[in-house]
Design a protein around this motif. Structure first.
Motif, PDB file in Angstrom:
ATOM      1  N   ASP A  90       0.847  -1.196   0.000  1.00 29.01           N
ATOM      2  CA  ASP A  90       0.000   0.000   0.000  1.00 29.01           C
ATOM      3  C   ASP A  90       0.883   1.248   0.000  1.00 29.01           C
ATOM      4  OD1 ASP A  90      -1.943   1.955   0.365  1.00 29.01           O
ATOM      5  OD2 ASP A  90      -2.938   0.905   2.005  1.00 29.01           O
ATOM      6  N   HIS A  96      -0.493  -0.115   6.708  1.00 28.55           N
ATOM      7  CA  HIS A  96      -1.001  -1.391   6.195  1.00 28.55           C
ATOM      8  C   HIS A  96       0.145  -2.343   5.898  1.00 28.55           C
ATOM      9  CE1 HIS A  96      -4.932   0.600   4.695  1.00 28.55           C
ATOM     10  NE2 HIS A  96      -5.067   0.141   5.919  1.00 28.55           N
ATOM     11  N   LEU A 113      -8.170  -0.776  -6.225  1.00 19.81           N
ATOM     12  CA  LEU A 113      -7.522   0.142  -5.295  1.00 19.81           C
ATOM     13  C   LEU A 113      -7.174   1.468  -5.973  1.00 19.81           C
ATOM     14  CD1 LEU A 113      -5.238  -2.173  -3.136  1.00 19.81           C
ATOM     15  CD2 LEU A 113      -7.485  -1.218  -2.585  1.00 19.81           C
ATOM     16  N   ALA A 116     -10.209   3.591  -6.143  1.00 20.90           N
ATOM     17  CA  ALA A 116     -10.862   3.663  -4.833  1.00 20.90           C
ATOM     18  C   ALA A 116     -12.253   3.038  -4.857  1.00 20.90           C
ATOM     19  CB  ALA A 116     -10.904   5.097  -4.320  1.00 20.90           C
ATOM     20  N   ASP A 119     -11.460  -0.973  -0.677  1.00 19.71           N
ATOM     21  CA  ASP A 119     -10.442  -0.590   0.294  1.00 19.71           C
ATOM     22  C   ASP A 119      -9.403  -1.694   0.448  1.00 19.71           C
ATOM     23  OD1 ASP A 119     -11.695   1.845   0.953  1.00 19.71           O
ATOM     24  OD2 ASP A 119     -13.049   0.805   2.333  1.00 19.71           O
ATOM     25  N   TRP A 120      -8.245  -1.306   0.953  1.00 22.07           N
ATOM     26  CA  TRP A 120      -7.150  -2.230   1.213  1.00 22.07           C
ATOM     27  C   TRP A 120      -7.620  -3.451   2.009  1.00 22.07           C
ATOM     28  CZ3 TRP A 120      -2.213  -2.776  -0.338  1.00 22.07           C
ATOM     29  CH2 TRP A 120      -1.390  -3.602   0.420  1.00 22.07           C
ATOM     30  N   GLU A 121      -8.372  -3.188   3.061  1.00 18.02           N
ATOM     31  CA  GLU A 121      -8.808  -4.256   3.959  1.00 18.02           C
ATOM     32  C   GLU A 121      -9.670  -5.293   3.254  1.00 18.02           C
ATOM     33  OE1 GLU A 121      -9.061  -1.013   4.603  1.00 18.02           O
ATOM     34  OE2 GLU A 121      -7.806  -0.701   6.361  1.00 18.02           O
ATOM     35  N   GLU A 122     -10.414  -4.887   2.233  1.00 19.37           N
ATOM     36  CA  GLU A 122     -11.265  -5.841   1.532  1.00 19.37           C
ATOM     37  C   GLU A 122     -10.445  -6.931   0.857  1.00 19.37           C
ATOM     38  OE1 GLU A 122     -15.022  -4.125  -0.302  1.00 19.37           O
ATOM     39  OE2 GLU A 122     -13.766  -2.316  -0.045  1.00 19.37           O
TER      40      GLU A 122
END
Length: 137
Positions: A90, A96, A113, A116, A119-122
């Protein structure tokens, strides 16, 4: 370390130069459109001066370019193993932790990503116990 180019595309940086055939396979998988017509849009960095550079060295160089995508991809020794689990870094949130993504699914990480859409977490939260994201299916 050399300077990385400023680009809107994600950087795909080769840091392992031990297996040219596997490197070519990684590129082929990453650059090939999937059955729905999606592929990763990457700027390929194939420069031996990056040999054995670690994640933080590449991340720092990418951030120093000014304009960059949201994510950085590193093809290190581990990424040359079966399924080609490329390291995903990231560039927007340095807190992250990187995760790995098999080359055939890199398009989803790159595309979503960078616009947008996700999200990163997904993606990171869907990595399996070995830390590799293999898709949502």
């Amino acid at each position: 370390m050399p300077i990385l180019p400023s680009t809107e595309n994600s950087l795909l940086v080769r840091t392992s130069f031990v297996d040219d055939e596997s490197w070519a396979d990684v590129l082929s998988v990453v650059m090939t459109e999937n059955e729905d017509g999606f592929r990763a849009y990457v700027e390929v960095i194939d420069d031996p001066t990056w040999s054995e550079a670690d994640c933080e060295q590449v991340r720092y160089a990418a951030l120093a370019t000014g304009e960059q995508a949201a994510v950085l991809f590193i093809v290190d020794n581990a990424a040359l193993e079966p399924d080609y689990p490329v390291l995903v870094v990231d560039l927007l949130d340095l807190e992250h932790e990187p995760f790995r993504c098999i080359a055939s699914e890199l398009w989803g990480v790159d595309n979503n990503l960078n616009i947008a859409n996700m999200d990163w977490e997904e993606f990171a939260d869907m990595a399996q116990s070995d830390g590799i994201f293999r898709g949502f299916a």
